[in-house]
Design a protein around this motif. Structure first.
Motif, PDB file in Angstrom:
ATOM      1  N   LEU A   1       0.833  -1.209   0.000  1.00  0.00           N
ATOM      2  CA  LEU A   1       0.000   0.000   0.000  1.00  0.00           C
ATOM      3  C   LEU A   1       0.865   1.256   0.000  1.00  0.00           C
ATOM      4  O   LEU A   1       0.609   2.204  -0.746  1.00  0.00           O
ATOM      5  CB  LEU A   1      -0.898   0.016   1.240  1.00  0.00           C
ATOM      6  N   SER A   2       1.897   1.254   0.821  1.00  0.00           N
ATOM      7  CA  SER A   2       2.786   2.409   0.915  1.00  0.00           C
ATOM      8  C   SER A   2       3.514   2.670  -0.401  1.00  0.00           C
ATOM      9  O   SER A   2       3.886   3.807  -0.699  1.00  0.00           O
ATOM     10  CB  SER A   2       3.798   2.198   2.047  1.00  0.00           C
ATOM     11  N   ALA A   3       3.717   1.602  -1.177  1.00  0.00           N
ATOM     12  CA  ALA A   3       4.381   1.735  -2.476  1.00  0.00           C
ATOM     13  C   ALA A   3       3.420   2.167  -3.577  1.00  0.00           C
ATOM     14  O   ALA A   3       3.829   2.333  -4.732  1.00  0.00           O
ATOM     15  CB  ALA A   3       5.046   0.416  -2.858  1.00  0.00           C
ATOM     16  N   GLY A   4       2.141   2.334  -3.223  1.00  0.00           N
ATOM     17  CA  GLY A   4       1.175   2.841  -4.193  1.00  0.00           C
ATOM     18  C   GLY A   4       0.355   1.796  -4.901  1.00  0.00           C
ATOM     19  O   GLY A   4      -0.395   2.122  -5.837  1.00  0.00           O
ATOM     20  N   HIS A   5       0.450   0.542  -4.492  1.00  0.00           N
ATOM     21  CA  HIS A   5      -0.333  -0.509  -5.132  1.00  0.00           C
ATOM     22  C   HIS A   5      -1.750  -0.557  -4.574  1.00  0.00           C
ATOM     23  O   HIS A   5      -2.011  -0.102  -3.450  1.00  0.00           O
ATOM     24  CB  HIS A   5       0.343  -1.868  -4.939  1.00  0.00           C
ATOM     25  N   GLU A   6      -2.654  -1.120  -5.359  1.00  0.00           N
ATOM     26  CA  GLU A   6      -4.000  -1.430  -4.876  1.00  0.00           C
ATOM     27  C   GLU A   6      -3.909  -2.782  -4.178  1.00  0.00           C
ATOM     28  O   GLU A   6      -3.462  -3.763  -4.782  1.00  0.00           O
ATOM     29  CB  GLU A   6      -4.989  -1.509  -6.037  1.00  0.00           C
ATOM     30  N   VAL A   7      -4.338  -2.848  -2.952  1.00  0.00           N
ATOM     31  CA  VAL A   7      -4.195  -4.067  -2.167  1.00  0.00           C
ATOM     32  C   VAL A   7      -5.558  -4.533  -1.671  1.00  0.00           C
ATOM     33  O   VAL A   7      -6.378  -3.723  -1.214  1.00  0.00           O
ATOM     34  CB  VAL A   7      -3.244  -3.851  -0.972  1.00  0.00           C
ATOM     35  N   VAL A   8      -5.795  -5.824  -1.781  1.00  0.00           N
ATOM     36  CA  VAL A   8      -6.968  -6.456  -1.172  1.00  0.00           C
ATOM     37  C   VAL A   8      -6.460  -7.309  -0.018  1.00  0.00           C
ATOM     38  O   VAL A   8      -5.633  -8.205  -0.226  1.00  0.00           O
ATOM     39  CB  VAL A   8      -7.742  -7.326  -2.176  1.00  0.00           C
ATOM     40  N   VAL A   9      -6.926  -7.007   1.182  1.00  0.00           N
ATOM     41  CA  VAL A   9      -6.513  -7.772   2.350  1.00  0.00           C
ATOM     42  C   VAL A   9      -7.560  -8.838   2.652  1.00  0.00           C
ATOM     43  O   VAL A   9      -8.688  -8.799   2.142  1.00  0.00           O
ATOM     44  CB  VAL A   9      -6.286  -6.860   3.575  1.00  0.00           C
ATOM     45  N   HIS A  10      -7.185  -9.782   3.489  1.00  0.00           N
ATOM     46  CA  HIS A  10      -8.082 -10.890   3.816  1.00  0.00           C
ATOM     47  C   HIS A  10      -8.018 -11.170   5.310  1.00  0.00           C
ATOM     48  O   HIS A  10      -6.938 -11.162   5.910  1.00  0.00           O
ATOM     49  CB  HIS A  10      -7.676 -12.148   3.033  1.00  0.00           C
ATOM     50  N   ALA A  11      -9.165 -11.418   5.895  1.00  0.00           N
ATOM     51  CA  ALA A  11      -9.247 -11.825   7.293  1.00  0.00           C
ATOM     52  C   ALA A  11     -10.155 -13.043   7.414  1.00  0.00           C
ATOM     53  O   ALA A  11     -11.073 -13.241   6.604  1.00  0.00           O
ATOM     54  CB  ALA A  11      -9.797 -10.690   8.153  1.00  0.00           C
ATOM     55  N   ARG A  12      -9.897 -13.830   8.447  1.00  0.00           N
ATOM     56  CA  ARG A  12     -10.636 -15.079   8.642  1.00  0.00           C
ATOM     57  C   ARG A  12     -12.101 -14.829   9.022  1.00  0.00           C
ATOM     58  O   ARG A  12     -12.988 -15.580   8.639  1.00  0.00           O
ATOM     59  CB  ARG A  12      -9.945 -15.904   9.730  1.00  0.00           C
TER      60      ARG A  12
END
Length: 247
Positions: A26-37
């Motif tokens: 995220l800090s590098a500027g990418h689009e990120v999808v996170v996952h949680a249980r």
């Protein structure tokens, strides 16, 4: 150096290496999808969501949840990369989370061009000659962590062999001081998440390769069974039979 913005899924990103990778990307500027249980774990991801991360929620020990997550992701913007970070050390969920879920997501998500699977030095203790038909894929009993990591490392190599145009690699992050690794783990937590980020996002020519087993950006030789095509095919057949989904 990274030159392109990518959309990247990081599984198991509520804490530890997954969270560190997601934050760094995220800090590098990418689009990120996170996952949680589950929803409780998802609440811990609030700071990343405030920075623009997307989120999927579901227990990887539950195959229906994995399928639902795949449907949700396929209906959204295409993913460029997946870091298969989610994992458990012990208990009944070892095989469902460490190998069945990555296999299902790989089979059900056709778009990503880069796949990074979290292995472990423990994979050298896995048993490739055991009957795969006897593996407790459903997690009714505790499975072998070493076996699960051998299997997921072989899956990474099999995908590299069978999916043209996909860069598939396995990463040993080292024994790092996370909740799973414990506070006295000797490896560097910072180095522990950098290689998977690099393989998922970098335009570095070395990162644009496939079929590797990596440790701190150095390509290593894995267990000899990992690149055994007969073993790979047996593993894929067992997982396809068990899940009803072919790669």
């Amino acid at each position: 150096m990274t030159h392109t913005t990518h959309r990247i899924l990081v599984t198991g990103s509520a804490d530890g290496l997954g969270r560190a990778a997601a934050q760094s990307l995220l800090s590098a500027g990418h689009e990120v999808v996170v996952h949680a249980r589950n929803r409780k774990r998802a609440a811990d991801l609030g700071p990343l969501l405030e920075q623009g991360a997307g989120i999927v929620v579901g227990d990887f020990a539950d195959r229906d949840a994995v399928r639902r997550i795949a449907e949700e992701l396929n209906a959204a913007q295409p993913l460029h990369a997946v870091i298969h970070n989610a994992g458990v050390w012990s208990g009944p969920a070892v095989m469902p989370v460490n190998i069945v879920a990555p296999y299902l997501l790989t089979a059900l998500l056709p778009a990503p061009r880069r796949l990074v699977y979290l292995s472990s030095g423990s994979h050298f203790g896995g048993h490739p000659h055991s009957s795969l038909a006897g593996i407790d894929w459903r997690g009714e009993h505790a499975g072998s962590y070493a076996d699960s990591k051998l299997f997921v490392t072989a899956l990474a190599a099999a995908v590299a062999r069978l999916r043209s145009g996909v860069m598939s690699n396995a990463v040993d992050p080292g024994w790092v001081p996370t909740r799973m690794g414990g506070p006295n783990a000797p490896d560097d937590l910072e180095l522990g998440h950098r290689t998977q980020e690099w393989l998922a996002s970098s335009d570095d020519p070395q990162a644009l390769t496939s079929g590797g087993y990596w440790y701190h950006r150095q390509r290593q030789e894995p267990h000899e069974a990992v690149h055994d095509h007969v073993f790979q095919d047996r593993l894929l057949q067992a997982l396809a039979h068990e899940t009803g989904v072919r790669l």
